[in-house]
Enzyme design. Structure first.
Site, mmCIF file in Angstrom:
data_model
loop_
_atom_site.group_PDB
_atom_site.id
_atom_site.type_symbol
_atom_site.label_atom_id
_atom_site.label_comp_id
_atom_site.label_asym_id
_atom_site.label_seq_id
_atom_site.Cartn_x
_atom_site.Cartn_y
_atom_site.Cartn_z
ATOM 1 N N CYS A 29 -44.254 31.260 -66.113
ATOM 2 C CA CYS A 29 -43.348 31.249 -67.271
ATOM 3 C C CYS A 29 -44.163 31.276 -68.546
ATOM 4 C CB CYS A 29 -42.404 30.057 -67.213
ATOM 5 S SG CYS A 29 -43.256 28.509 -67.101
ATOM 6 N N GLU A 74 -36.557 23.678 -68.144
ATOM 7 C CA GLU A 74 -37.803 24.370 -68.494
ATOM 8 C C GLU A 74 -37.604 25.797 -67.991
ATOM 9 O OE1 GLU A 74 -40.904 26.261 -68.205
ATOM 10 O OE2 GLU A 74 -41.527 24.893 -66.606
HETATM 11 C C1 UN1 Z 1 -44.446 27.820 -64.898
HETATM 12 O O1 UN1 Z 1 -44.846 28.981 -64.808
HETATM 13 O O2 UN1 Z 1 -43.263 27.517 -64.636
HETATM 14 O O3 UN1 Z 1 -49.252 26.264 -68.134
HETATM 15 C C2 UN1 Z 1 -45.322 26.670 -65.227
HETATM 16 C C3 UN1 Z 1 -49.258 26.849 -67.064
HETATM 17 C C4 UN1 Z 1 -49.032 26.038 -65.803
HETATM 18 C C5 UN1 Z 1 -47.598 25.802 -65.596
HETATM 19 C C6 UN1 Z 1 -46.735 27.014 -65.591
HETATM 20 N N1 UN1 Z 1 -49.745 24.782 -65.918
HETATM 21 O O4 UN1 Z 1 -49.418 28.050 -66.954
#
Ligand code: UN1
Length: 525
Positions: free
Chosen positions: A301, A267
């Site tokens: 992310c 991921e």
């Molecule tokens: C991440 O930034 O690696 O959807 C995950 C979202 C969070 C997860 C982010 N529930 O922004």
């Protein structure tokens, strides 16, 4: 203002008050033999605590302990494994405020977001408890008489888990809660930027594991750098390595794991876009864009990094966006009313300022922000830049609150622009026109793992499978059927008759002729 002694009390309650060991097999922490790692509070630049990291020998002992634990854990019925996760969820509930505050102190998220992350862990535990009774396999109709065919899912083995600083606890839960009910021990390597949070989670888990005499199922192994991650990627004792982080890290982990024909679940980065149509509810779009682009200081992310606004509403929308950005309170993330805390490190600030500089050189116009705050810690202003798709910087993911705004005239052009970058994590469209929304969700629409209508790119719920396509790595974590990545599938055929009919109508009579007929062909007269 919260005073320092309150912080100290919280650190003490979580068991991270003094120098702590970065190595544990779950039932009890063990003394790590590696070098010391100092955790820095990004809001002050001051040390928060120290952790002793794992040596190569420590790592080896941990993986051995997880392999031993697997023997027992895979025999434990899944609902009994779920019961352990249920107890971990209860401990997390009891420690939500403290652990949330530690997230705030160590990685700079606001109080609400720090606690939100712990809530995400609790939700994951609840989900996993339910899942522990639902690890379903299919039954298929066999073409052979008196045969039963079905598939079942078995535990895989110890899982290597590499997590990033920005969701220092939730991503552990996405993986560990699911892996545990699937029958897999977990060897966790957290980010060296968030070691105290990891130790605190491990201490919570240890209380449950010790009461259940569970050693080697939940393991912690903190390293100072990427070396531990490389060791995991090469390690044949870990059939699956789940890694969340940059595309660069994922490419290296993915290739190394693939070379030994292991499995990886990746991921990775995102360069997420949203489209604001002229048919959008602009008030709603504005609120969503500000949270997705500036929230968490742009360090998700799923952060919104590129915005395509229809040319007919672009100037007015950017103007409202600028006003909204000017009202955002930046500051100590534990203070009430603060919406944006610091970046994680000095390096992150340098990368952001260099991206702003490059944008300017490439012809971008800074509409708001662009500077570092004149104070201790790693604070920057959330930034809006009017850009064009031709600017190469727009295709780069800078892990900071920079939003590039571009205009479009046709929906096809906006979707092409959105899909033009190498990662494919999250995406959104704001429109009240059903045809636009459906085209965005169609096979010719967004090419991302997450596609939203009238809500932002970030803040996904745990019930869905989380992850993305292309350079984001293709892995899926958390909800839906993401659990299948943590198990091995076995297809079984049972013959309960006295004959041995072969599939595809193949005949194989020992001593007789061998020929092929269709099993459904009518008998020859
Ligand atoms: C991440 O930034 O690696 O959807 C995950 C979202 C969070 C997860 C982010 N529930 O922004």
């Amino acid at each position: 203002m919260i005073d320092r002694s309150l912080f100290d009390e919280v650190l003490d309650r979580l068991g991270v008050g003094e120098v702590c060991s970065g190595v544990s097999t779950g039932a009890a922490g063990r003394n790590a033999e590696g070098e010391a790692l100092v955790s820095i509070n990004p809001s002050t630049g001051e040390p928060l605590g120290t952790v002793t990291t794992a040596s190569v020998e420590d790592y080896d002992r941990i993986v051995e302990a997880s392999s031993r634990a697997f023997g027992e854990w895979r025999r434990t019925p899944p609902p009994a494994r779920g019961e352990i996760i249920r107890r971990i969820g209860l401990e997390l509930r009891a420690n939500k405020a403290d652990l949330g505050l530690l997230v705030t102190l160590e990685v700079g998220k606001t109080r609400s977001e720090g606690e939100g992350e712990v809530q995400e862990m609790i939700d994951m535990c609840d989900f996993a408890v339910g899942l522990s009774r639902q690890l379903y396999g299919l039954t298929m109709a066999s073409e052979r008489p008196q045969h039963r065919m079905f598939e079942q899912w078995h535990p895989l083995g110890p899982i290597g888990l590499i997590t990033p600083f920005n969701f220092p606890v939730a991503i552990w839960a996405w993986n560990a809660a699911i892996a545990a009910v699937c029958g897999d021990p977990v060897v966790w390597k957290p980010s060296p930027l968030a070691p105290l949070t990891a130790v605190a989670v491990q201490k919570i888990v240890e209380r449950v594991a010790a009461a259940s005499e569970l050693e080697g199922v939940f393991n912690l192994c903190i390293g100072r750098d990427a070396e531990l991650g490389r060791m995991m990627a090469k390690d044949g004792r870990l059939p699956l390595v789940s890694a969340t982080g940059s595309c660069e890290m994922g490419r290296s982990v993915g290739q190394t794991v693939a070379a030994r024909l292991g499995r990886s679940l990746l991921e990775l980065g995102g360069n997420n876009a949203a489209i604001v149509s002229e048919a959008a509810n602009l008030d709603l779009a504005l609120r969503a864009v500000v949270f997705a682009a500036a929230g968490t200081a742009g360090q998700r992310c799923t952060t919104l990094r590129r915005l395509f606004v229809h040319e007919s509403v672009a100037d007015a929308f950017v103007d409202r966006l600028r006003h909204a950005y000017e009202s955002i309170r930046i500051g100590d993330p534990w203070e009430e009313g603060v919406l944006v805390g610091p970046l994680i490190s000095e390096r992150a600030v340098e990368r952001m300022l260099s991206a702003v500089e490059k944008s300017r050189d490439q012809g971008g116009e800074i509409v708001s922000g662009g500077k570092r705050l004149d104070r201790a810690g790693f604070f920057v202003e959330p930034t809006i830049i009017r850009a064009t798709p031709e600017m190469s910087i727009v295709s780069e993911e800078t892990f900071a609150p920079i939003l590039y705004v571009m205009t479009y005239s046709s929906l096809e052009e906006a979707i092409d622009g959105q899909n033009s970058v190498s990662p494919g994590l999250s995406s959104a469209i704001f429109t009240d026109r059903v045809t636009e929304a459906e085209r965005f969700l169609s096979p010719e629409g967004s090419d991302c793992g997450i596609a939203n209508v009238n809500t932002g790119t970030s803040g996904a719920e745990i019930g869905g499978a989380f992850g993305g396509e292309k350079d984001t790595g293709g892995g899926r974590e958390a909800g839906s059927d993401a659990w299948k990545a943590y198990m091995r599938r076995q297809t079984c055929s049972v013959n309960y008759g006295d004959d041995l009919p072969l599939a595809q109508g193949v005949e194989f009579e020992v001593g007789g002729p061998t020929r092929v007929t269709s099993p459904t062909a009518p008998p020859t007269p």
